[in-house]
Design a protein around this motif. Sequence first.
Motif, PDB file in Angstrom:
ATOM      1  N   PHE A 124       0.784  -1.196  -0.091  1.00 31.24           N
ATOM      2  CA  PHE A 124      -0.059  -0.056   0.110  1.00 31.24           C
ATOM      3  C   PHE A 124       0.836   1.164   0.024  1.00 31.24           C
ATOM      4  O   PHE A 124       0.673   2.113  -0.820  1.00 31.24           O
ATOM      5  CB  PHE A 124      -1.014   0.165   1.224  1.00 31.24           C
ATOM      6  CG  PHE A 124      -1.980  -0.910   1.300  1.00 31.24           C
ATOM      7  CD1 PHE A 124      -2.839  -1.326   0.114  1.00 31.24           C
ATOM      8  CD2 PHE A 124      -1.786  -1.990   2.265  1.00 31.24           C
ATOM      9  CE1 PHE A 124      -3.956  -2.219   0.170  1.00 31.24           C
ATOM     10  CE2 PHE A 124      -2.621  -3.424   2.277  1.00 31.24           C
ATOM     11  CZ  PHE A 124      -3.741  -3.235   1.204  1.00 31.24           C
ATOM     12  N   GLN A 125       1.868   1.107   0.712  1.00 33.00           N
ATOM     13  CA  GLN A 125       2.832   2.401   0.878  1.00 33.00           C
ATOM     14  C   GLN A 125       4.313   1.699   1.035  1.00 33.00           C
ATOM     15  O   GLN A 125       4.523   0.802   1.796  1.00 33.00           O
ATOM     16  CB  GLN A 125       2.438   3.358   2.185  1.00 33.00           C
ATOM     17  CG  GLN A 125       1.083   3.842   1.947  1.00 33.00           C
ATOM     18  CD  GLN A 125       0.867   4.997   3.260  1.00 33.00           C
ATOM     19  OE1 GLN A 125       1.424   6.048   3.027  1.00 33.00           O
ATOM     20  NE2 GLN A 125       0.097   4.508   3.995  1.00 33.00           N
ATOM     21  N   ILE A 140       8.154  -4.938  -5.503  1.00 31.37           N
ATOM     22  CA  ILE A 140       6.690  -4.810  -5.085  1.00 31.37           C
ATOM     23  C   ILE A 140       6.293  -3.223  -4.697  1.00 31.37           C
ATOM     24  O   ILE A 140       6.696  -2.747  -3.764  1.00 31.37           O
ATOM     25  CB  ILE A 140       5.826  -5.508  -4.317  1.00 31.37           C
ATOM     26  CG1 ILE A 140       6.511  -6.960  -4.508  1.00 31.37           C
ATOM     27  CG2 ILE A 140       4.249  -5.573  -4.222  1.00 31.37           C
ATOM     28  CD1 ILE A 140       6.189  -7.918  -3.290  1.00 31.37           C
ATOM     29  N   TYR A 141       5.952  -2.429  -5.806  1.00 28.86           N
ATOM     30  CA  TYR A 141       5.744  -0.835  -5.391  1.00 28.86           C
ATOM     31  C   TYR A 141       4.317  -0.832  -5.019  1.00 28.86           C
ATOM     32  O   TYR A 141       3.291  -1.502  -5.269  1.00 28.86           O
ATOM     33  CB  TYR A 141       5.880  -0.240  -6.724  1.00 28.86           C
ATOM     34  CG  TYR A 141       7.391  -0.370  -7.439  1.00 28.86           C
ATOM     35  CD1 TYR A 141       8.059   0.524  -6.738  1.00 28.86           C
ATOM     36  CD2 TYR A 141       7.523  -1.261  -8.327  1.00 28.86           C
ATOM     37  CE1 TYR A 141       9.624   0.428  -7.455  1.00 28.86           C
ATOM     38  CE2 TYR A 141       8.892  -1.077  -8.955  1.00 28.86           C
ATOM     39  CZ  TYR A 141       9.726  -0.312  -8.446  1.00 28.86           C
ATOM     40  OH  TYR A 141      11.119  -0.361  -8.890  1.00 28.86           O
ATOM     41  N   PRO A 142       3.896   0.429  -4.668  1.00 27.93           N
ATOM     42  CA  PRO A 142       2.748   0.590  -3.907  1.00 27.93           C
ATOM     43  C   PRO A 142       1.550   0.408  -5.120  1.00 27.93           C
ATOM     44  O   PRO A 142       1.747   0.868  -6.049  1.00 27.93           O
ATOM     45  CB  PRO A 142       2.621   2.147  -3.532  1.00 27.93           C
ATOM     46  CG  PRO A 142       4.353   2.354  -3.384  1.00 27.93           C
ATOM     47  CD  PRO A 142       5.114   1.610  -4.267  1.00 27.93           C
ATOM     48  N   GLY A 143       0.616  -0.398  -4.528  1.00 29.92           N
ATOM     49  CA  GLY A 143      -0.487  -0.621  -5.368  1.00 29.92           C
ATOM     50  C   GLY A 143      -0.254  -2.058  -6.192  1.00 29.92           C
ATOM     51  O   GLY A 143      -1.489  -2.602  -6.630  1.00 29.92           O
ATOM     52  N   GLU A 163      15.752   1.649  -2.637  1.00 30.59           N
ATOM     53  CA  GLU A 163      15.155   3.156  -2.682  1.00 30.59           C
ATOM     54  C   GLU A 163      14.583   3.617  -1.594  1.00 30.59           C
ATOM     55  O   GLU A 163      14.736   4.676  -1.011  1.00 30.59           O
ATOM     56  CB  GLU A 163      14.319   3.158  -4.084  1.00 30.59           C
ATOM     57  CG  GLU A 163      14.023   4.620  -4.217  1.00 30.59           C
ATOM     58  CD  GLU A 163      13.128   4.907  -6.012  1.00 30.59           C
ATOM     59  OE1 GLU A 163      12.631   5.890  -5.912  1.00 30.59           O
ATOM     60  OE2 GLU A 163      13.244   3.974  -6.656  1.00 30.59           O
ATOM     61  N   PHE A 164      13.676   2.867  -0.906  1.00 34.23           N
ATOM     62  CA  PHE A 164      12.921   3.048  -0.096  1.00 34.23           C
ATOM     63  C   PHE A 164      13.770   3.133   1.276  1.00 34.23           C
ATOM     64  O   PHE A 164      13.616   4.023   2.010  1.00 34.23           O
ATOM     65  CB  PHE A 164      11.751   2.110   0.546  1.00 34.23           C
ATOM     66  CG  PHE A 164      10.827   2.380   1.501  1.00 34.23           C
ATOM     67  CD1 PHE A 164       9.937   3.319   1.418  1.00 34.23           C
ATOM     68  CD2 PHE A 164      11.301   1.776   2.839  1.00 34.23           C
ATOM     69  CE1 PHE A 164       9.071   3.616   2.721  1.00 34.23           C
ATOM     70  CE2 PHE A 164      10.404   1.989   3.853  1.00 34.23           C
ATOM     71  CZ  PHE A 164       9.536   2.839   3.801  1.00 34.23           C
ATOM     72  N   SER A 165      14.785   2.269   1.385  1.00 37.95           N
ATOM     73  CA  SER A 165      15.666   2.296   2.614  1.00 37.95           C
ATOM     74  C   SER A 165      16.565   3.635   2.611  1.00 37.95           C
ATOM     75  O   SER A 165      16.709   4.247   3.599  1.00 37.95           O
ATOM     76  CB  SER A 165      16.682   1.056   2.491  1.00 37.95           C
ATOM     77  OG  SER A 165      16.045  -0.191   2.608  1.00 37.95           O
ATOM     78  N   THR A 170       6.844   6.076   4.780  1.00 35.97           N
ATOM     79  CA  THR A 170       5.759   5.662   5.317  1.00 35.97           C
ATOM     80  C   THR A 170       5.852   4.060   4.625  1.00 35.97           C
ATOM     81  O   THR A 170       5.774   4.021   3.601  1.00 35.97           O
ATOM     82  CB  THR A 170       4.481   5.960   5.220  1.00 35.97           C
ATOM     83  OG1 THR A 170       4.376   7.454   5.760  1.00 35.97           O
ATOM     84  CG2 THR A 170       3.050   5.308   5.950  1.00 35.97           C
ATOM     85  N   PHE A 171       5.615   3.245   5.503  1.00 43.46           N
ATOM     86  CA  PHE A 171       5.322   1.765   5.268  1.00 43.46           C
ATOM     87  C   PHE A 171       4.316   1.167   5.567  1.00 43.46           C
ATOM     88  O   PHE A 171       3.878   0.969   6.703  1.00 43.46           O
ATOM     89  CB  PHE A 171       6.811   1.043   5.580  1.00 43.46           C
ATOM     90  CG  PHE A 171       6.852  -0.489   5.010  1.00 43.46           C
ATOM     91  CD1 PHE A 171       7.641  -0.718   3.790  1.00 43.46           C
ATOM     92  CD2 PHE A 171       6.232  -1.465   5.566  1.00 43.46           C
ATOM     93  CE1 PHE A 171       7.739  -1.726   3.310  1.00 43.46           C
ATOM     94  CE2 PHE A 171       6.457  -2.950   5.195  1.00 43.46           C
ATOM     95  CZ  PHE A 171       7.028  -3.039   3.695  1.00 43.46           C
TER      96      PHE A 171
END
Length: 349
Positions: A124-125, A140-143, A163-165, A170-171
């Motif tokens: 989701f995020q 696995i990207y948002p959505g 990239e998120f790290s 928000t996760f």
Amino acid sequence: KIFTAFMCFVTIQSVFLLAFILVTSPLAAISFAQNLARTCTSNVNMASGKLRSVKRVLPAPSPHWVGNGFHVYPVFADLAFTKELSPLLMFDYASPKEFPPNKGAPLGVGQHPHRGFETVTIAFQGEVEHKDSTGKSGVIYPGDVQWMTAGRGIIHQEFHSTEFSNKGGTFEMAQLWVNLPKKDKMTKPRYQPIDGKKIPVVALPLNNADGEESVGSARIIAGEIDDTKGAAMTFSPVQLWDIDLPHADAEIELPFPADYNCIVFVRRGAVEVLTDEKSSKLGPQDVAVMNKDGAGTLKLRVVNPDSSVLVMGGEPINEPIAAQGPFVMNTNAEISQAIQDYRSGKMGR
């Protein structure tokens, strides 16, 4: 009574027509019979006028950490791995949580095996990065949704993406475990990477009249609503709908097969499950386990604006469930074999 008499007349006429088609074209007769069965089932549900009732409400459980990257609610609690929720096994939900930028080792879960079922990961995020013993990897990207069939065995790892790290943020994610029938438990592992943009969406309420304002929408990840089929391929009938309900006091009715197990999970906000007798209010991370009472309609009222629910379930797999850690089979002997195969290096090839 008039409706029942009419339906009996239609059924008798259909039987005579089926007999005629069977003589002239057996293949056409099979197709006609299947359509007739679906129509009769739908009409029975409509004729009953019943709303599906609530069997049990599971309050939000206490969360715990899976690895060091997933702070999850074990949503099914004591009903996990029971026939009461079949074909669903377990459901973990990581509610929105802020993670600071991380330049060190990524957070998550290192290599671990699975056998005998499927994992369904919904982002989701934030982003989830995975790698496995077959050489597959991806983000696995948002959505997005990843539907992984462990089958005869796979070894994989799941971490916050690079990239998120690096950025932090928000996760929020969920992972559902779906059982496989005995005949499919040793099938070859496979992935279904489902792009969020390719997941079919239906407006709610269904069958809107011209000019009627939509009160929500449903992403059909698996299963179907009316004529809209979900994005995922499944080994047994499974329903998994991601529903957004932005308007308070709105009411929706959803057709759900009367003989399927059905669960309503509140991801955000609050809803009320309406039945013919009483209603049940659900808040964040609450679950309503629905009765199989012959009713084919699920009715919800939105309590808080900007609510979101997951409706899930499927046709029960009436087979024994033997579960231990990351393995789900039919017997304890098969569990022992799975452990032996993993320890000897035979799993995941």
